[in-house]
Design a protein around this motif. Structure first.
Motif, PDB file in Angstrom:
ATOM      1  N   HIS A  94       0.900  -1.322   0.238  1.00 37.56           N
ATOM      2  CA  HIS A  94      -0.009   0.058  -0.062  1.00 37.56           C
ATOM      3  C   HIS A  94       0.868   1.250   0.027  1.00 37.56           C
ATOM      4  CE1 HIS A  94      -3.371   2.585   0.873  1.00 37.56           C
ATOM      5  NE2 HIS A  94      -2.776   2.932   1.968  1.00 37.56           N
ATOM      6  N   SER A  95       1.843   1.236   0.714  1.00 39.69           N
ATOM      7  CA  SER A  95       2.750   2.379   0.960  1.00 39.69           C
ATOM      8  C   SER A  95       3.381   2.770  -0.531  1.00 39.69           C
ATOM      9  CB  SER A  95       3.708   2.233   2.030  1.00 39.69           C
ATOM     10  OG  SER A  95       4.517   3.210   2.486  1.00 39.69           O
ATOM     11  N   LEU A  96       3.740   1.545  -1.158  1.00 39.15           N
ATOM     12  CA  LEU A  96       4.878   1.840  -2.247  1.00 39.15           C
ATOM     13  C   LEU A  96       3.764   2.453  -3.472  1.00 39.15           C
ATOM     14  CD1 LEU A  96       7.482   1.594  -3.926  1.00 39.15           C
ATOM     15  CD2 LEU A  96       6.924  -0.605  -4.340  1.00 39.15           C
ATOM     16  N   LYS A  97       2.661   2.071  -3.336  1.00 37.78           N
ATOM     17  CA  LYS A  97       1.594   2.323  -4.318  1.00 37.78           C
ATOM     18  C   LYS A  97       1.534   4.267  -4.241  1.00 37.78           C
ATOM     19  CE  LYS A  97      -0.753  -1.886  -5.271  1.00 37.78           C
ATOM     20  NZ  LYS A  97      -0.975  -2.649  -4.240  1.00 37.78           N
ATOM     21  N   LEU A  98       1.459   4.385  -2.821  1.00 39.82           N
ATOM     22  CA  LEU A  98       1.256   5.792  -2.615  1.00 39.82           C
ATOM     23  C   LEU A  98       2.391   6.552  -3.042  1.00 39.82           C
ATOM     24  CD1 LEU A  98      -0.335   5.586   0.959  1.00 39.82           C
ATOM     25  CD2 LEU A  98      -1.460   6.513  -0.992  1.00 39.82           C
ATOM     26  N   LEU A 356      -6.037   8.727  22.658  1.00 37.71           N
ATOM     27  CA  LEU A 356      -4.476   8.604  22.245  1.00 37.71           C
ATOM     28  C   LEU A 356      -4.346   7.748  21.272  1.00 37.71           C
ATOM     29  CD1 LEU A 356      -1.807  10.101  23.322  1.00 37.71           C
ATOM     30  CD2 LEU A 356      -1.642   8.092  24.982  1.00 37.71           C
ATOM     31  N   TYR A 357      -3.407   7.874  20.350  1.00 35.42           N
ATOM     32  CA  TYR A 357      -3.219   6.969  19.117  1.00 35.42           C
ATOM     33  C   TYR A 357      -1.744   6.802  19.115  1.00 35.42           C
ATOM     34  CZ  TYR A 357      -8.170   7.845  18.339  1.00 35.42           C
ATOM     35  OH  TYR A 357      -9.526   8.043  18.458  1.00 35.42           O
ATOM     36  N   ILE A 358      -1.294   5.432  18.845  1.00 37.12           N
ATOM     37  CA  ILE A 358       0.273   5.295  18.865  1.00 37.12           C
ATOM     38  C   ILE A 358       0.604   4.860  17.404  1.00 37.12           C
ATOM     39  CG2 ILE A 358       2.073   3.718  19.852  1.00 37.12           C
ATOM     40  CD1 ILE A 358       0.971   5.701  21.962  1.00 37.12           C
ATOM     41  N   ASN A 359       1.773   5.301  17.077  1.00 38.51           N
ATOM     42  CA  ASN A 359       2.292   4.917  15.644  1.00 38.51           C
ATOM     43  C   ASN A 359       4.024   4.612  16.139  1.00 38.51           C
ATOM     44  OD1 ASN A 359       3.953   5.555  13.390  1.00 38.51           O
ATOM     45  ND2 ASN A 359       2.112   6.273  12.587  1.00 38.51           N
ATOM     46  N   THR A 360       4.330   3.519  15.941  1.00 41.90           N
ATOM     47  CA  THR A 360       5.474   3.272  16.488  1.00 41.90           C
ATOM     48  C   THR A 360       6.232   1.956  16.036  1.00 41.90           C
ATOM     49  OG1 THR A 360       7.144   3.194  18.449  1.00 41.90           O
ATOM     50  CG2 THR A 360       4.965   2.165  18.685  1.00 41.90           C
ATOM     51  N   GLY A 361       7.357   1.449  16.253  1.00 39.20           N
ATOM     52  CA  GLY A 361       8.014   0.083  16.188  1.00 39.20           C
ATOM     53  C   GLY A 361       8.434   0.006  14.701  1.00 39.20           C
ATOM     54  N   TRP A 362       8.774   1.102  14.196  1.00 41.78           N
ATOM     55  CA  TRP A 362       9.152   1.050  12.595  1.00 41.78           C
ATOM     56  C   TRP A 362      10.798   0.602  12.401  1.00 41.78           C
ATOM     57  CZ3 TRP A 362       5.637   1.206   9.444  1.00 41.78           C
ATOM     58  CH2 TRP A 362       4.540   2.065   9.862  1.00 41.78           C
ATOM     59  N   CYS A 363      11.250   0.160  13.604  1.00 40.02           N
ATOM     60  CA  CYS A 363      12.757  -0.258  13.537  1.00 40.02           C
ATOM     61  C   CYS A 363      13.611   0.487  12.807  1.00 40.02           C
ATOM     62  CB  CYS A 363      12.481  -1.909  13.121  1.00 40.02           C
ATOM     63  SG  CYS A 363      11.441  -2.651  14.395  1.00 40.02           S
ATOM     64  N   TYR A 364      14.282  -0.230  11.573  1.00 41.53           N
ATOM     65  CA  TYR A 364      15.041   0.317  10.449  1.00 41.53           C
ATOM     66  C   TYR A 364      14.456   0.651   9.195  1.00 41.53           C
ATOM     67  CZ  TYR A 364      16.477  -4.319  11.339  1.00 41.53           C
ATOM     68  OH  TYR A 364      16.268  -5.907  11.248  1.00 41.53           O
ATOM     69  N   GLY A 365      13.019   0.534   9.206  1.00 41.52           N
ATOM     70  CA  GLY A 365      12.280   0.467   8.017  1.00 41.52           C
ATOM     71  C   GLY A 365      11.376   1.463   7.853  1.00 41.52           C
ATOM     72  N   GLY A 366      11.502   2.460   8.473  1.00 44.58           N
ATOM     73  CA  GLY A 366      10.245   3.363   8.440  1.00 44.58           C
ATOM     74  C   GLY A 366      10.087   4.351   7.513  1.00 44.58           C
ATOM     75  N   PHE A 367      11.166   4.517   6.871  1.00 49.91           N
ATOM     76  CA  PHE A 367      11.190   5.807   5.758  1.00 49.91           C
ATOM     77  C   PHE A 367      10.242   5.446   4.516  1.00 49.91           C
ATOM     78  CE2 PHE A 367      13.049   7.644   1.797  1.00 49.91           C
ATOM     79  CZ  PHE A 367      12.682   8.685   2.040  1.00 49.91           C
ATOM     80  N   LYS A 368      10.390   3.921   3.967  1.00 49.58           N
ATOM     81  CA  LYS A 368       9.524   3.604   2.994  1.00 49.58           C
ATOM     82  C   LYS A 368       8.195   3.645   3.254  1.00 49.58           C
ATOM     83  CE  LYS A 368      10.347  -1.129   4.235  1.00 49.58           C
ATOM     84  NZ  LYS A 368      11.431  -0.877   5.187  1.00 49.58           N
ATOM     85  N   ALA A 369       7.896   3.420   4.823  1.00 47.89           N
ATOM     86  CA  ALA A 369       6.493   3.444   5.299  1.00 47.89           C
ATOM     87  C   ALA A 369       5.989   4.912   5.308  1.00 47.89           C
ATOM     88  CB  ALA A 369       6.687   2.719   6.495  1.00 47.89           C
ATOM     89  N   THR A 370       6.646   5.881   5.066  1.00 50.70           N
ATOM     90  CA  THR A 370       6.317   7.107   5.297  1.00 50.70           C
ATOM     91  C   THR A 370       4.755   7.542   4.881  1.00 50.70           C
ATOM     92  OG1 THR A 370       8.388   7.899   5.563  1.00 50.70           O
ATOM     93  CG2 THR A 370       6.621   9.838   5.208  1.00 50.70           C
ATOM     94  N   PRO A 371       4.245   7.458   3.412  1.00 49.76           N
ATOM     95  CA  PRO A 371       3.185   7.669   2.978  1.00 49.76           C
ATOM     96  C   PRO A 371       2.002   6.484   3.610  1.00 49.76           C
ATOM     97  CG  PRO A 371       4.572   7.018   1.211  1.00 49.76           C
ATOM     98  CD  PRO A 371       5.478   7.027   2.460  1.00 49.76           C
ATOM     99  N   GLY A 372       2.405   5.749   3.592  1.00 48.38           N
ATOM    100  CA  GLY A 372       1.561   4.316   4.222  1.00 48.38           C
ATOM    101  C   GLY A 372       1.092   4.416   5.595  1.00 48.38           C
ATOM    102  N   SER A 373       2.232   4.880   6.372  1.00 46.96           N
ATOM    103  CA  SER A 373       1.984   4.778   7.583  1.00 46.96           C
ATOM    104  C   SER A 373       1.235   6.303   8.106  1.00 46.96           C
ATOM    105  CB  SER A 373       3.363   5.274   8.531  1.00 46.96           C
ATOM    106  OG  SER A 373       3.188   5.930   9.694  1.00 46.96           O
ATOM    107  N   GLY A 374       1.439   7.386   7.372  1.00 47.10           N
ATOM    108  CA  GLY A 374       0.426   8.678   7.630  1.00 47.10           C
ATOM    109  C   GLY A 374      -0.859   8.427   6.939  1.00 47.10           C
ATOM    110  N   HIS A 375      -0.837   7.565   5.891  1.00 43.35           N
ATOM    111  CA  HIS A 375      -2.328   7.332   5.291  1.00 43.35           C
ATOM    112  C   HIS A 375      -3.255   6.711   6.378  1.00 43.35           C
ATOM    113  CE1 HIS A 375      -4.880   5.863   2.093  1.00 43.35           C
ATOM    114  NE2 HIS A 375      -4.891   7.229   1.685  1.00 43.35           N
ATOM    115  N   CYS A 376      -2.615   5.545   6.758  1.00 40.58           N
ATOM    116  CA  CYS A 376      -3.239   4.488   7.736  1.00 40.58           C
ATOM    117  C   CYS A 376      -3.451   5.206   9.203  1.00 40.58           C
ATOM    118  CB  CYS A 376      -2.578   3.099   7.853  1.00 40.58           C
ATOM    119  SG  CYS A 376      -2.537   2.270   6.233  1.00 40.58           S
TER     120      CYS A 376
END
Ligand SMILES: Cc1cc2nc3c(=O)[nH]c(=O)nc-3n(C[C@H](O)[C@H](O)[C@H](O)COP(=O)(O)OP(=O)(O)OC[C@H]3O[C@@H](n4cnc5c(N)ncnc54)[C@H](O)[C@@H]3O)c2cc1C
Length: 417
Positions: A94-98, A356-376
């Motif tokens: 999903h993130s890569l498509k974004l 209160l909502y939590i967004n975490t645990g990206w380890c070393y892979g959160g950059f590629k997740a940026t749009p997907g994480s924001g969107h979700c």
């Protein structure tokens, strides 16, 4: 102001004096509907999608330093969707498509370059595992090609194929993977969110979370108290510290990850290459520097700098894989803080505290997740329901043991993920 070639020409002819600030610099208001803590890529993307997709207003992003000063501006910029396990697979897809429509959507040059990623393998067993992962990627709708040794040699002639410790058997090629300019991603989302009315407030550290009758009422900051109906925490390497302000203890351990860049060289590396057996990966930036990194520093830390033994380890791995790297001079090294979850997979969920909502645990892979994480995360904040691509990224999996997504098969060993 829209950015385009004509604008560049116009501004250039006028001495570049007509460019406008990319975003406003407002003072904090006393209250908002939604406050996002953390002005890295994830926090800014969340605010952007809250405003653009969900038409939410009265949103602020609070950042303790400057926007993009955390891991968003420290990563090695790799973007990919090459996961095998349900949960991760659909989320990163999903993130890569974004990503693929993001430059047009944000009207910002993110230098997104789908130059392809090759994960090398070094044994028959590893080939089987990579073949399975490639099949899972294809089933998910992404792309994967299994390369044999000869194909690797043709595509990556600079690797050392005579090396016997971990001989190169082949690689899993993910053509749609690649890189993007990390700062530009921060600036693009910041500008996009600002244009939709989001207040971006820097130099504003959250020092406390106000909770009454089990629900949040606002935050205390270095720029005063701010009331909020909902609060989203997207502080990457500082999640445990911020969650503790609301009395929560997260299943997170924080470690430093280092990276390195050489002096600028002529184009030599066309792809991103990962060498898992040596804990080493590399790409070449558009400026010519070889950008590479390795494993975590093995002790927990909140210091944004690394230690020398890991630097030595990374250099040795680089020399083993591609001896020609020894001729390049190292320009810089740096570190960022990784919030490691026990299964190496992220968390996008409600917390035990109302609002209160939590967004975490990206380890070393959160950059590629940026749009997907924001969107979700925006979807969760706006609707109180998880987005379908993030349905499995739940906090309670660490309590129940059900639904863990242990991509690397290393269990609760943070330093092995
Ligand atoms: C060396 C290195 C290499 C990496 N390579 C890759 C890669 O190639 N590909 C990939 O996908 N990922 C990579 N990552 C991981 C990726 O960078 C992170 O997972 C991701 O950037 C985290 O999300 P973010 O951008 O929102 O984080 P950050 O940019 O860290 O944003 C969090 C923000 O919260 C702010 N904050 C913290 N506490 C408070 C507070 N109390 N009040 C207000 N603000 C606060 C911080 O100042 C920070 O700006 C790498 C990371 C590092 C360090």
């Amino acid at each position: 102001m829209r950015y385009n070639a004509l604008q560049v020409l116009k501004q250039g002819l006028a001495g570049n004096r007509g460019w406008k600030r990319a975003w406003r610099k407002p003072d904090p208001k006393p209250d908002y509907d939604i406050v996002i803590i953390g002005g890295g890529g994830h926090g800014l993307a969340t605010a952007y999608y809250l405003a653009s997709v969900h038409r939410k207003t009265r949103i602020a992003v609070l950042e303790k330093g400057y926007f993009g000063g955390g891991s968003a501006g420290r990563n090695t910029t790799i973007v990919r969707a090459n996961y095998g396990l349900p949960g991760n697979s659909e989320f990163y897809s999903h993130s890569l498509k974004l990503w693929e429509g993001l430059e047009q959507e944000l009207n910002f040059n993110l230098m997104h370059s789908q130059r392809g990623i090759i994960n090398l393998f070094h044994s028959d067993g590893q080939r089987d595992a990579f073949a399975r992962r490639g099949n899972a990627m294809i089933n998910q709708g992404d792309d994967a090609i299994l390369l044999d040794r000869a194909a690797c040699r043709e595509m990556l002639p600079y690797l050392d194929y005579a090396q016997t410790r971990f001989p190169i058997y082949g690689g899993l090629y993910h053509p749609r993977g690649g890189t993007a300019r990390h700062d530009a991603v921060v600036w693009g989302f910041a500008r996009g969110a600002d244009r939709l009315g989001v207040d971006l407030i820097d130099r504003c550290e959250v020092t406390g979370i106000d909770v009454a009758n089990g629900s949040v009422t606002g935050v205390q900051t270095t720029r005063g108290a701010i009331r909020a109906k909902k609060i989203g925490v997207a502080v990457a390497g500082n999640s445990s510290r911020v969650a503790a302000m609301a009395g929560m203890r997260l299943p997170i351990e924080s470690h430093v990850l280092q990276a390195f860049v050489t002096e600028g060289l002529k184009p030599v590396l066309d792809h991103v290459v990962t060498y898992g057996m040596g804990h080493f990966y590399i790409s070449q930036s558009d400026k010519g520097g070889l950008v590479f990194g390795g494993d975590l520093d093995f002790y927990p830390s909140y210091a944004s700098r690394g230690n020398l033994p890991m630097q030595e380890h990374v250099m040795e791995a680089g020399m083993t894989l591609m001896p020609m790297i020894g001729k390049a001079r190292l320009l810089r090294s740096w570190g960022g803080i990784m919030d490691m979850s026990p299964d190496g997979s992220p968390i996008i969920d409600r917390s035990g505290v109302g609002g209160l909502y939590i967004n975490t645990g990206w380890c070393y892979g959160g950059f590629k997740a940026t749009p997907g994480s924001g969107h979700c995360f925006a979807h969760l904040l706006a609707t109180d329901r998880p987005h379908e691509a993030a349905e499995r990224l739940r906090l309670d999996r660490f309590e129940t043991g059900r639904g863990l997504m242990d991509e690397e098969g290393t269990g609760a060993q943070h330093n092995l993920h």
